[in-house]
Design a protein around this motif. Structure first.
Motif, mmCIF file in Angstrom:
data_model
loop_
_atom_site.group_PDB
_atom_site.id
_atom_site.type_symbol
_atom_site.label_atom_id
_atom_site.label_comp_id
_atom_site.label_asym_id
_atom_site.label_seq_id
_atom_site.Cartn_x
_atom_site.Cartn_y
_atom_site.Cartn_z
ATOM 1 N N TRP A 1 140.477 10.962 71.493
ATOM 2 C CA TRP A 1 141.224 9.739 71.838
ATOM 3 C C TRP A 1 142.475 9.624 70.977
ATOM 4 O O TRP A 1 143.544 9.253 71.458
ATOM 5 N N HIS A 2 142.327 9.932 69.695
ATOM 6 C CA HIS A 2 143.481 9.861 68.792
ATOM 7 C C HIS A 2 144.549 10.887 69.176
ATOM 8 O O HIS A 2 145.740 10.569 69.192
ATOM 9 N N THR B 1 138.580 6.891 61.953
ATOM 10 C CA THR B 1 139.081 5.663 62.582
ATOM 11 C C THR B 1 140.437 5.312 61.998
ATOM 12 O O THR B 1 140.747 5.639 60.847
ATOM 13 N N TYR B 2 141.230 4.650 62.807
ATOM 14 C CA TYR B 2 142.551 4.191 62.383
ATOM 15 C C TYR B 2 142.804 2.819 62.998
ATOM 16 O O TYR B 2 142.371 2.563 64.136
ATOM 17 N N ALA B 3 143.531 1.991 62.282
ATOM 18 C CA ALA B 3 144.023 0.771 62.926
ATOM 19 C C ALA B 3 145.042 1.155 63.995
ATOM 20 O O ALA B 3 145.089 0.559 65.074
ATOM 21 N N ASP B 4 145.859 2.156 63.671
ATOM 22 C CA ASP B 4 146.884 2.649 64.611
ATOM 23 C C ASP B 4 147.174 4.090 64.198
ATOM 24 O O ASP B 4 147.867 4.331 63.202
ATOM 25 N N VAL B 5 146.646 5.029 64.940
ATOM 26 C CA VAL B 5 146.743 6.423 64.529
ATOM 27 C C VAL B 5 148.190 6.911 64.468
ATOM 28 O O VAL B 5 148.556 7.712 63.603
ATOM 29 N N VAL B 6 149.014 6.426 65.380
ATOM 30 C CA VAL B 6 150.412 6.876 65.380
ATOM 31 C C VAL B 6 151.141 6.331 64.151
ATOM 32 O O VAL B 6 151.888 7.047 63.479
#
Lengths: 225, 286
Positions: free
Chosen positions: B195-196, B153-158
């Motif tokens: 998705w990421h 999981t990421y808050a914002d992968v980019v």
């Protein structure tokens, strides 16, 4: 003074040399991308222009009518920039480009030739030596992908034009231009050849047909009179 | 300018990095080029097809056969020397996370160390610096090599990919890797869900905007397979679609299995962008 075709008046003075050249946009080197299918044609056209204009005091470029539509600037056809100044025809741009490539610095004027009349008054200064650069192509109906598809009349027609250019036969060239099938075969030279014939009625020195080919189903001629 | 070891490339070049696996179990080629002669034949083929770079790997990225240091050295070092001898103009990259391998392959002629596990061994970038090699800074979110991702999981992968790869690049600069020899790689599929990886592709321009040259490794990966519901052998079209988007966004290096198709795709994108003249444009111009 306006003269109808065919011209019967005596030739004006001053026209010493003539170059007959194609008006395909592919003479702009960059337009074909990485390949250069008309390299030989371009070289021969440039040499014909250079030879014709060498030592001349004025240059008149004869351009078939038409081609002032978009993109207007053949140096950069895929950009959406507005054209600067008055739109110029394809033939005029090709003619100017050939003069540039040939290194001709003599001032050139451009005459748009139509099937109608040409006003010869003041066109050339008869007191100085002049060169003509005559733009125009042969039949454009010689292959499946040609602009005019295939019309079998193209072949004898272009053969006759080639023979007239080779022989320096202005009368024959003007007569071919006046034929009804010239328009049907999309012959752009029909507009300029009679004017050239009127201004320089015969081949007076070494010259003749230099190049004749139809790589895209449209005949290109290079000739020197 | 991009400097990859002995080789310099102008900033408008799109480079194809062909994968050459000296593994028995990689997901796509399944051992086809494990044997050294087969791998050399693969190098010859991809050079003929227009690849500027080969990326030689001795260990499968995902879980699989254990390959210890000695075995990885055995698979890569001598082979790099053979490729260097036969192709002096080719950029040789080696996909490894071990600094011992990095030193040995650079001595054998490698130009680029592709640290696919994102600085797991911090001495690997030092090997690149010492040998004046280039170095790829990869986003793996601190994953252990060969660990399969799970519930990442990421808050914002980019944002995470940018922050981590740029931090790696700055570390590499600090240890002496040349600025023009550093690339960043968002690492599709690595510690990422589909998705990421789709989002990273969609927003790749944000990575490009960092100014660091971006390498992408998209080829036949699971995010393509899951997006299209296709097995590994049927993902080429999806890979090329992703390649087009990445190239349009400004990626510079493309790590691939399929060189011919990738080269055509990149040439087409470059022509659409206006960076590459058409090969032969005569339509409607006669």
């Amino acid at each position: 003074m306006s003269l109808p075709y065919p011209y019967e008046a005596p030739s004006p003075h001053g026209v010493q040399m003539t170059a007959f050249v194609p008006m395909t946009p592919l003479l702009f080197r960059h337009l074909s991308g990485q390949s250069d299918p008309l390299a030989e044609l371009r070289a021969e056209a440039v040499e014909a222009v250079r030879t014709a204009c060498r030592g001349m005091e004025q240059v008149l470029v004869l351009c078939p009518v038409g081609g002032r539509e978009a993109p207007g600037e053949w140096h950069d056809p895929s950009r959406a920039r507005p054209v600067q100044g008055a739109p110029r025809s394809l033939a005029e741009q090709v003619g100017e480009h050939l003069l540039e490539l040939a290194g001709v610095e003599t001032p050139a004027s451009y005459l748009e030739c139509t099937d109608g009349e040409v006003d010869f008054a003041g066109l050339l200064d008869p007191r100085v030596t002049s060169a003509l650069v005559v733009l125009g192509d042969g039949a454009a109906a010689r292959s499946q992908a040609a602009p005019g598809h295939i019309d079998d009349r193209s072949f004898p027609y272009d053969d006759a034009v080639a023979a007239a250019l080779a022989a320096g036969d202005a009368t024959a060239l003007a007569e071919l231009a006046a034929r009804p099938e010239a328009a049907e075969l999309l012959v752009t030279g029909r507009h300029t050849w009679p004017v050239a014939a009127r201004l320089r009625p015969r081949l007076t020195g070494p010259g003749g047909l230099v190049h004749c080919s139809d790589p895209f189903g449209l005949t290109y001629f290079v000739a020197r009179w | 300018m991009l400097r990859l070891g002995r080789h310099d490339f102008a900033d408008d070049r799109l480079l194809v990095m062909a994968i050459v696996n000296r593994t028995r179990d990689s997901f796509y080629d399944k051992g086809a080029t494990y044997a050294e002669d087969a791998a050399l034949d693969r190098v010859r083929q991809v050079v003929e097809q227009g690849a500027e770079i080969v990326d030689i790997g001795g260990v499968k990225a995902g879980p699989g056969e254990v390959v210890d240091l000695d075995e990885e050295l055995r698979r890569t070092v001598g082979f790099v020397a053979r490729v260097r001898e036969e192709f002096p103009g080719l950029v040789i990259s080696v996909d490894t996370w071990r600094h011992e391998v990095g030193h040995a392959v650079c001595e054998a002629g490698a130009d680029l160390l592709n640290d696919a596990w994102g600085g797991h061994d911090p001495q690997l970038m030092e090997a690149a610096a010492q040998h004046h090699a280039a170095y790829v800074c990869t986003h793996t979110n601190g994953a252990t090599p060969r660990q399969a991702p799970h519930r990442a999981t990421y808050a914002d992968v980019v944002r995470a990919a940018i922050d981590d790869t740029v931090a790696l690049a700055n570390r590499a600069l600090a240890v002496g890797v040349a600025r023009e020899s550093l690339l960043i790689d968002p690492a599709h599929d690595f510690e990422k869900t589909t998705w990421h990886s789709l989002e990273v592709t969609r927003r790749l321009d944000e990575m490009v905007a960092t100014g660091w040259p971006v390498l992408v490794s998209l080829s036949n990966k699971d995010f393509v397979g899951e997006a299209l519901d296709l097995p590994a052998g049927e993902r080429l079209v999806g890979t090329l679609a992703a390649t087009s988007i990445a190239a349009w966004h400004g990626a510079r290096v493309f790590r691939v299995h399929n060189v011919v198709e990738t080269r055509q795709t990149l040439d087409m994108v470059a022509s659409i962008r206006g960076d590459r003249p058409p090969a032969n444009a005569t339509r409607a111009l006669a």
